[in-house]
Design a protein around this motif. Sequence first.
Motif, PDB file in Angstrom:
ATOM      1  N   VAL A   1       0.819  -1.207   0.000  1.00  0.00           N
ATOM      2  CA  VAL A   1       0.000   0.000   0.000  1.00  0.00           C
ATOM      3  C   VAL A   1       0.857   1.264   0.000  1.00  0.00           C
ATOM      4  O   VAL A   1       0.626   2.176  -0.786  1.00  0.00           O
ATOM      5  N   LEU A   2       1.863   1.343   0.839  1.00  0.00           N
ATOM      6  CA  LEU A   2       2.722   2.530   0.875  1.00  0.00           C
ATOM      7  C   LEU A   2       3.567   2.637  -0.390  1.00  0.00           C
ATOM      8  O   LEU A   2       3.735   3.723  -0.943  1.00  0.00           O
ATOM      9  N   ARG A   3       4.060   1.536  -0.882  1.00  0.00           N
ATOM     10  CA  ARG A   3       4.893   1.562  -2.095  1.00  0.00           C
ATOM     11  C   ARG A   3       4.131   2.091  -3.302  1.00  0.00           C
ATOM     12  O   ARG A   3       4.728   2.615  -4.234  1.00  0.00           O
ATOM     13  N   ARG A   4       2.817   1.968  -3.302  1.00  0.00           N
ATOM     14  CA  ARG A   4       2.016   2.483  -4.404  1.00  0.00           C
ATOM     15  C   ARG A   4       2.206   3.987  -4.579  1.00  0.00           C
ATOM     16  O   ARG A   4       2.100   4.506  -5.677  1.00  0.00           O
ATOM     17  N   MET A   5       2.460   4.681  -3.460  1.00  0.00           N
ATOM     18  CA  MET A   5       2.573   6.126  -3.504  1.00  0.00           C
ATOM     19  C   MET A   5       4.015   6.604  -3.344  1.00  0.00           C
ATOM     20  O   MET A   5       4.296   7.774  -3.461  1.00  0.00           O
ATOM     21  N   VAL A   6       4.938   5.698  -3.098  1.00  0.00           N
ATOM     22  CA  VAL A   6       6.328   6.095  -2.869  1.00  0.00           C
ATOM     23  C   VAL A   6       7.184   5.848  -4.099  1.00  0.00           C
ATOM     24  O   VAL A   6       7.945   6.709  -4.504  1.00  0.00           O
ATOM     25  N   TYR A   7       7.075   4.725  -4.677  1.00  0.00           N
ATOM     26  CA  TYR A   7       7.939   4.364  -5.790  1.00  0.00           C
ATOM     27  C   TYR A   7       7.210   4.541  -7.105  1.00  0.00           C
ATOM     28  O   TYR A   7       6.124   4.017  -7.284  1.00  0.00           O
ATOM     29  N   ARG A   8       7.847   5.231  -7.988  1.00  0.00           N
ATOM     30  CA  ARG A   8       7.273   5.385  -9.332  1.00  0.00           C
ATOM     31  C   ARG A   8       7.774   4.229 -10.176  1.00  0.00           C
ATOM     32  O   ARG A   8       8.984   4.019 -10.305  1.00  0.00           O
ATOM     33  N   SER A   9       6.878   3.501 -10.761  1.00  0.00           N
ATOM     34  CA  SER A   9       7.242   2.365 -11.601  1.00  0.00           C
ATOM     35  C   SER A   9       7.785   2.869 -12.924  1.00  0.00           C
ATOM     36  O   SER A   9       7.307   3.847 -13.472  1.00  0.00           O
ATOM     37  N   GLU A  10       8.744   2.199 -13.406  1.00  0.00           N
ATOM     38  CA  GLU A  10       9.340   2.542 -14.719  1.00  0.00           C
ATOM     39  C   GLU A  10       8.810   1.625 -15.778  1.00  0.00           C
ATOM     40  O   GLU A  10       8.493   0.533 -15.595  1.00  0.00           O
TER      41      GLU A  10
END
Length: 189
Positions: free
Chosen positions: A180-189
């Motif tokens: 859930v947090l990674r959804r808003m922290v890491y931008r997928s390339e």
Amino acid sequence: MSFPATAPTRSVPADRHDGLTIALHWATAVLVLAQFASAHVWELLPRGTPLRHALISTHAALGIVFALVVLTRIVWRLARPHALPPAGGPLERLAAGTVHLALYALLLAQAVLGFLFGWSAGGGLRFFDLFSVPPLIVLGRENSHLLAEMHNAVAWTLIGVAELHAAAALLHHHLLRDDVLRRMVYRSE
């Protein structure tokens, strides 16, 4: 030599927010904290001092930026909903949806109240001496105190709900160990 008809496009994976959503989210968080802090710092300073005046002027200018970010966020959210896979059970999703709706309502209310309070002083809101946003409605100074109290109350409520939101994100990350947090922290390339 031949060229492809269209350039390859990057798509955002179904389990991540897009880059603009992430940027707007974190810009909102930074602006909320900066605005909240500046308002409380200037209260500690004597009236009429240059630093107090500079903080108030900066607060008003950043309030204009804040309003633009909030409006952009709302328009982007409505125009490009990015449905992510659900996290948690029905009750957890209801709580998350309620908190998100409350955050959007508080952000919008804070922006509107900031403009109304600024305009109640009798002029436009200045953006770093570059331009001024003229009043869209005429408010008398007699409304200034009430608008200031409402702006302050919404600020404290916004901080409280944002803390709840952040705590839930950290709970998901550290205890539930989901993405859930990674959804808003890491931008997928």
